[in-house]
Write a protein that holds these residues in place. Structure first.
Motif, PDB file in Angstrom:
ATOM      1  N   SER A   4       0.862  -1.185   0.000  1.00 14.62           N
ATOM      2  CA  SER A   4       0.000   0.000   0.000  1.00 14.62           C
ATOM      3  C   SER A   4       0.890   1.224   0.000  1.00 14.62           C
ATOM      4  O   SER A   4       2.066   1.149   0.355  1.00 14.62           O
ATOM      5  N   VAL A   5       0.320   2.336  -0.392  1.00 15.63           N
ATOM      6  CA  VAL A   5       1.059   3.606  -0.360  1.00 15.63           C
ATOM      7  C   VAL A   5       0.052   4.750  -0.318  1.00 15.63           C
ATOM      8  O   VAL A   5      -1.005   4.678  -0.945  1.00 15.63           O
ATOM      9  N   ILE A   6       0.402   5.754   0.441  1.00 17.96           N
ATOM     10  CA  ILE A   6      -0.423   6.968   0.481  1.00 17.96           C
ATOM     11  C   ILE A   6      -0.088   7.800  -0.752  1.00 17.96           C
ATOM     12  O   ILE A   6       1.084   8.147  -0.975  1.00 17.96           O
ATOM     13  N   THR A   7      -1.095   8.077  -1.572  1.00 16.92           N
ATOM     14  CA  THR A   7      -0.845   8.853  -2.803  1.00 16.92           C
ATOM     15  C   THR A   7      -1.118  10.344  -2.605  1.00 16.92           C
ATOM     16  O   THR A   7      -0.710  11.164  -3.421  1.00 16.92           O
ATOM     17  N   TYR A   8      -1.849  10.660  -1.531  1.00 20.09           N
ATOM     18  CA  TYR A   8      -2.048  12.070  -1.152  1.00 20.09           C
ATOM     19  C   TYR A   8      -2.268  12.143   0.337  1.00 20.09           C
ATOM     20  O   TYR A   8      -3.118  11.423   0.829  1.00 20.09           O
ATOM     21  N   PRO A   9      -1.564  12.952   1.072  1.00 19.46           N
ATOM     22  CA  PRO A   9      -0.456  13.785   0.627  1.00 19.46           C
ATOM     23  C   PRO A   9       0.811  12.943   0.508  1.00 19.46           C
ATOM     24  O   PRO A   9       1.095  12.154   1.395  1.00 19.46           O
ATOM     25  N   ALA A  10       1.541  13.152  -0.571  1.00 17.38           N
ATOM     26  CA  ALA A  10       2.769  12.411  -0.830  1.00 17.38           C
ATOM     27  C   ALA A  10       3.887  13.405  -1.153  1.00 17.38           C
ATOM     28  O   ALA A  10       3.676  14.628  -1.139  1.00 17.38           O
ATOM     29  N   TYR A  13      -7.997  20.394   7.905  1.00 14.03           N
ATOM     30  CA  TYR A  13      -8.434  19.076   7.465  1.00 14.03           C
ATOM     31  C   TYR A  13      -7.765  18.663   6.159  1.00 14.03           C
ATOM     32  O   TYR A  13      -7.717  19.443   5.201  1.00 14.03           O
ATOM     33  N   TYR A  14      -7.284  17.432   6.123  1.00  8.70           N
ATOM     34  CA  TYR A  14      -6.839  16.791   4.882  1.00  8.70           C
ATOM     35  C   TYR A  14      -7.391  15.375   4.856  1.00  8.70           C
ATOM     36  O   TYR A  14      -7.445  14.720   5.900  1.00  8.70           O
ATOM     37  N   GLU A  15      -7.799  14.922   3.700  1.00  4.09           N
ATOM     38  CA  GLU A  15      -8.129  13.514   3.585  1.00  4.09           C
ATOM     39  C   GLU A  15      -6.891  12.787   3.078  1.00  4.09           C
ATOM     40  O   GLU A  15      -6.401  13.055   1.972  1.00  4.09           O
ATOM     41  N   ILE A  16      -6.382  11.852   3.882  1.00  5.50           N
ATOM     42  CA  ILE A  16      -5.317  10.968   3.429  1.00  5.50           C
ATOM     43  C   ILE A  16      -5.946   9.966   2.482  1.00  5.50           C
ATOM     44  O   ILE A  16      -6.988   9.387   2.776  1.00  5.50           O
ATOM     45  N   ARG A  51      -9.048   5.685   2.369  1.00  2.00           N
ATOM     46  CA  ARG A  51      -9.120   7.090   2.756  1.00  2.00           C
ATOM     47  C   ARG A  51      -9.204   7.191   4.279  1.00  2.00           C
ATOM     48  O   ARG A  51      -9.799   6.319   4.922  1.00  2.00           O
ATOM     49  N   ALA A  52      -8.621   8.224   4.820  1.00  2.00           N
ATOM     50  CA  ALA A  52      -8.703   8.449   6.264  1.00  2.00           C
ATOM     51  C   ALA A  52      -8.669   9.948   6.531  1.00  2.00           C
ATOM     52  O   ALA A  52      -7.986  10.694   5.830  1.00  2.00           O
ATOM     53  N   ASP A  53      -9.408  10.369   7.519  1.00  4.84           N
ATOM     54  CA  ASP A  53      -9.454  11.786   7.871  1.00  4.84           C
ATOM     55  C   ASP A  53      -8.203  12.173   8.641  1.00  4.84           C
ATOM     56  O   ASP A  53      -7.665  11.388   9.422  1.00  4.84           O
ATOM     57  N   TRP A  54      -7.759  13.387   8.436  1.00  2.00           N
ATOM     58  CA  TRP A  54      -6.593  13.869   9.179  1.00  2.00           C
ATOM     59  C   TRP A  54      -6.701  15.381   9.393  1.00  2.00           C
ATOM     60  O   TRP A  54      -6.938  16.123   8.444  1.00  2.00           O
ATOM     61  N   GLN A  55      -6.562  15.767  10.658  1.00  2.00           N
ATOM     62  CA  GLN A  55      -6.469  17.189  10.977  1.00  2.00           C
ATOM     63  C   GLN A  55      -4.998  17.486  11.198  1.00  2.00           C
ATOM     64  O   GLN A  55      -4.418  17.039  12.191  1.00  2.00           O
TER      65      GLN A  55
END
Ligand code: HEC
Ligand code: HEC
Ligand SMILES: [Ca+2]
Ligand SMILES: [Ca+2]
Ligand SMILES: [Ca+2]
Ligand SMILES: [Ca+2]
Ligand SMILES: [Ca+2]
Ligand SMILES: [Ca+2]
Ligand SMILES: [Co+2]
Ligand SMILES: [Co+2]
Lengths: 162, 400, 400, 162
Positions: free
Chosen positions: B278-284, B294-297, B339-343
């Motif tokens: 797996s890899v996080i494509t945003y934010p990358a 707020y950012y959605e990972i 997807r995951a929420d991130w503040q």
């Protein structure tokens, strides 16, 4: 279920495409080539990309590397790494020279193979390879391959985090 | 440890200072381009940066690869124009009317099939990922890539349509002694790999269409093998021949090339499966955060063993983890978007994702991989990826 | 009556007369084109006939449509370059940095959102069909089209990524009096439709990506509304404004234009749902059979009401029916590919498909539609389609 | 949950885009236009596409068709089909003239609307339309629309075939 589509693939019809060579020599064509003949083929057809003595640049090195596989900088060439001499013949026949694949005669492929094996110290200077002798060449790294052992990492998610 | 990602709803202060009064833009004050401006559509000019790219320059650009810009993509389908490439002797331009597939060797009725024949057989369509075994290989010896396109871009996911290889095996009648299938391309490399016959019976496909339309030249037009969940090089493109045999054919690709060297000098051979990753494509590393809030990972997870079961994300470099949402449908050996929420509080952070697949396999760390395989394997690097967020919002590739 | 389609395994006699000896073609004897031949890939030159086409020529080609070549497509995903078009004032070329979405009217916090803002919200991805309510309308008065592209080509299916409209409604805070939402485009038509607020809460999306990449100009770049299962014109492209109101706004598109005339002179209004429909895409009027023997019938089924439940096919003009195979995954309001075996005996045949959706709705005949709505409705013609196969293998559009 | 993104949309900031007109007249701007003024606007800006008298060609006919809706050949125009006069204003303001949308002044849109309604026999030759009078115009087909009555076909699969 059989759908009845297509045409029969007789040996004669598919001969030109049936070019693979197996480790036991199945598929090797008639013909032969010497180290000396191979030197000429190599100089004319191969040296520009693989170096005058197979040392590589711009394309892969084809010579050297013996004893390096278990080091931090393994040098993987025909001599140090390839398990079967038949694969050298198979690959040159199907893919080399890069700019004109499948253009060499069987004799030329035998010869280029013989020359590269000689440069790697695997066959003597007077070697002549053909469908009988080539499969008998024993490559240094013949026993260098093992089966896939994965999964080889046993991660478990952090239990606290669940 | 329970993580606080997004749990506290701390919205960014909405930008004050009203937007300047909206004007009616030029493109509203005039009719636009006609229908069929492009009979075959193209991306907007503002998206010209969303293209495949190479890693460095190849001396012989026919024996090279290009990478998918994951940093710009959404969902799970890769548009075909951005699906990564890997060729060994360039892209042949094949006349589909002249192209043939030969099926022979240990069979009862050797056959020569034209494309007209092949499209007559019953077809199936499957959404599957395709990943090069060399994907992320540049990261074995430390954080190397400054773009996720460079680190993870040998990865795509499409809808593939074609004939089950098992259908063709029934058509030719398989000799019981057959144990391996040689697959060979019509390109200048006559690229060839040996495939265990069990895979051929199980789920291998002879594919002629990708994302609804015929294959593109660089992906094997007019016919390719497709082996769900297996390393991309084995899914031979421009497929011209299948030969059934009792033993593997030991081509250069499965001896010299796509084997994985171990510290003791031995090399693993026939390492087909792409393990879970797996890899996080945003934010990358390609992105920059514009201020706290707020950012959605968002990222991708996949496994060659079946379905993704769960993905966890961390924003503190693996000290704490939290389960991500999986976007449905979660398909067999397809990319799965998570997807995951991130503040973001504006402080330093290290973003990671970790997939668990339905076999219970958990994506390893780089350290675990190196402990098992050393540093010379080249292929199959599927470690957890870390993106390090600095207080100015810039993001770096990191190994923690 | 139980049908015998494909039940008898009567393979065509395999072509005798061996294939002439294969030669190694020119494209194998030389390296091909380099990697990044096209940084953004293109179809092969042999597929140049697979393009969008118009129906006749429009005097003002900005107020026109183009159609998807269903006769050439496979699976369920439509490649974005072939997704049909419908514009009312051409394709605007919008600068995404300047584009804004205004959300106002009966809300507590009217907002102006940039694209940078919109992509920050939590996203979802969904595979859904998009169909124009005028699709197949040319068939109301009899078999008219000589290509399935002309009869059924206002139909596509993509993976859409964007923000749930409900997320934005929560962001602005909805006044309880709000019952309708006006959606308005930034094109030269400022194309506008009123949407019941229930749809906005339920599943409406603000979409910025299609099949993984940003929308194309002709599909609404950089932002469009997407209303799953509803007629395409309501999914306003180039979306610039959403206004909440207590009543429908009665725009020209929902009074003069996208209403369905009945024999008594009344017209049905707000006919949003696309009812269940199916069509055989192979063999269709565009194709010609090459001799008796096995053919796989393949087609598409879809419903704006949810999931396809079953598809039946007939090869005798509806005298007998047989259940087709559904290719999975069968997704909510997405195209579903169906397939059925057929042994063509060389005689005349009439091929039909009929879908039943999960609500129990069964695709009607043209006669049933005309009995209810007469001949002036223009839109929402979802009748069973017949393809008439002649003994020479040619295929005609027919109404039986 | 509120994410705090975007900027406030004050009435002043959004005024230029806030162009919709509802059947009750909400959204109509100040200004007015007469049939006579509309004739001039129409001749200059519209006739090329909609015909000298609104008879259409190349673009839609805007006049005529009264009494045809229940026939085999319904002619649907502003006069015969459109339920609200406000929609005429709204559509012309947002979309016409085709080659220069949103270029007309409010007065011009009122005037063109008045002229087209007059050509359709709906307002007299001396009519002047503004925010008050326009919503009061009653269109001939005001009650011509009904709700969606689908599903209206009740097919059941052939039971024999199941
Ligand atoms: C124009 C350049 C060029 C010429 C000339 C050329 N080669 Fe190559 N060779 C290459 C390239 C590039 C590759 C790697 C191809 C790939 O990526 O699969 C290669 C690969 C090989 C390999 C495999 C190396 C490995 O470690 O896997 C062998 C063996 C080889 N060449 C032999 C030959 C011989 C023998 C000739 C002459 C008959 C020849 N080559 C001529 C460019 C060339
Ligand atoms: C350059 C050609 C052109 C000009 C000039 C033009 N129009 Fe149009 N008009 C069109 C087209 C094309 C349409 C259909 C647009 C669509 O497909 O949505 C149309 C549609 C209309 C309609 C809707 C018709 C219906 O039945 O739905 C009205 C009303 C209208 N125009 C009024 C006007 C007025 C008033 C003017 C001048 C101020 C004008 N037009 C100038 C081309 C033109
Ligand atoms: Ca090498
Ligand atoms: Ca972006
Ligand atoms: Ca499938
Ligand atoms: Ca075809
Ligand atoms: Ca989804
Ligand atoms: Ca009209
Ligand atoms: Co491998
Ligand atoms: Co409708």
């Amino acid at each position: 279920q059989v759908y009845g589509l297509g045409k029969p693939g007789s040996p004669a019809a598919i001969a030109a495409w049936n070019i693979d060579v197996a480790p036991d020599g199945t598929g090797l064509p008639p013909g032969s080539g010497s180290v000396a003949a191979g030197q000429a083929v190599y100089a004319a057809q191969c040296a520009a990309c693989h170096g005058a003595k197979g040392e590589g640049k711009p394309a892969d090195a084809l010579v050297g590397g013996l004893g390096t596989l278990a080091t931090g900088k393994p040098v993987k060439t025909i001599g140090s790494f390839w398990p079967y001499a038949t694969t050298v013949f198979d690959f040159i026949r199907r893919a080399m020279p890069y700019q004109a694949p499948q253009s060499l005669s069987a004799d030329e492929v035998y010869a280029a193979t013989a020359y590269l094996l000689h440069l790697n110290g695997i066959v003597p200077a007077d070697a002549v390879l053909d469908a009988t002798s080539l499969p008998q060449v024993r490559m240094p790294n013949r026993d260098g391959f093992v089966a896939d052992a994965r999964p080889d990492t046993a991660s478990r998610p952090c239990l606290q985090c669940r | 440890a329970s993580a606080a990602l997004g749990a506290a709803a701390l919205p960014a202060a909405r930008a004050t200072g009203a937007e300047p009064a909206l004007e009616v833009p030029a493109w509203t004050r005039t009719p636009g381009e006609p229908v069929l401006w492009h009979a075959y559509g193209q991306p907007d000019a503002h998206e010209a940066h969303v293209v495949r790219r190479t890693r460095g320059t190849a001396v012989l650009p026919g024996a090279a690869s290009s990478l998918t810009p994951l940093q710009n993509l959404h969902g799970i389908i890769t548009p075909t124009g951005l699906v990564f490439e890997r060729h060994h002797a360039g892209i042949p331009q094949i006349d589909p009317a002249q192209h043939r597939l030969v099926v022979h060797g240990l069979v009862q009725r050797p056959l020569i099939l034209s494309m007209d024949d092949l499209v007559r057989f019953p077809a199936v369509s499957r959404i599957h990922f395709l990943e090069c075994s060399g994907n992320t290989g540049v990261e074995w010896r430390g954080a190397a890539s400054t773009s996720i396109q460079q680190s993870h871009g040998l990865l795509s996911c499409c809808e593939w349509t074609g004939v089950r290889l098992s259908t063709i095996l029934q058509e030719v009648g398989v000799d019981p002694a057959a144990a391996w299938v040689l697959a060979e391309g019509a390109d200048g490399a006559a690229m060839s790999r040996s495939i265990p016959i069990a895979k051929a019976w199980e789920d291998a496909l002879l594919v002629y269409a990708q994302n609804g339309e015929m294959l593109r030249p660089e992906h094997g037009y007019p016919l390719r093998l497709f082996l769900p969940g297996w390393e991309g090089n084995a899914s031979i493109k421009w497929l011209r021949r299948l030969k059934l045999g009792a033993a593997p054919f030991m081509t250069r690709e499965e001896t010299s090339k796509y084997t994985d060297s171990l510290p003791d000098g031995k090399a693993r051979q026939f390492t087909f499966t792409m393990e879970a990753k797996s890899v996080i494509t945003y934010p990358a590393v390609d992105h920059r955060l514009r201020g706290r809030g707020y950012y959605e990972i968002s990222g991708l997870a996949w496994t060659g063993q079946g379905r993704v079961k769960r993905v966890d994300v961390s924003t503190d470099g693996g000290a704490s983890w939290r389960e991500a949402r999986l976007e449905g449908p979660v398909l067999d050996r397809a990319l799965t978007r998570f997807r995951a929420d991130w503040q973001w509080d504006g402080g330093p952070a290290v973003l990671q994702s970790r997939v668990t697949d339905e076999t219970g396999y958990v994506q390893p760390t780089g350290r675990q991989l190196i402990a098992q395989r050393g540093l010379n394997s080249l292929y199959h690097y599927n470690a957890i990826q870390s993106w390090k967020v600095a207080t100015d919002g810039s993001i770096a590739n990191a190994q923690v």
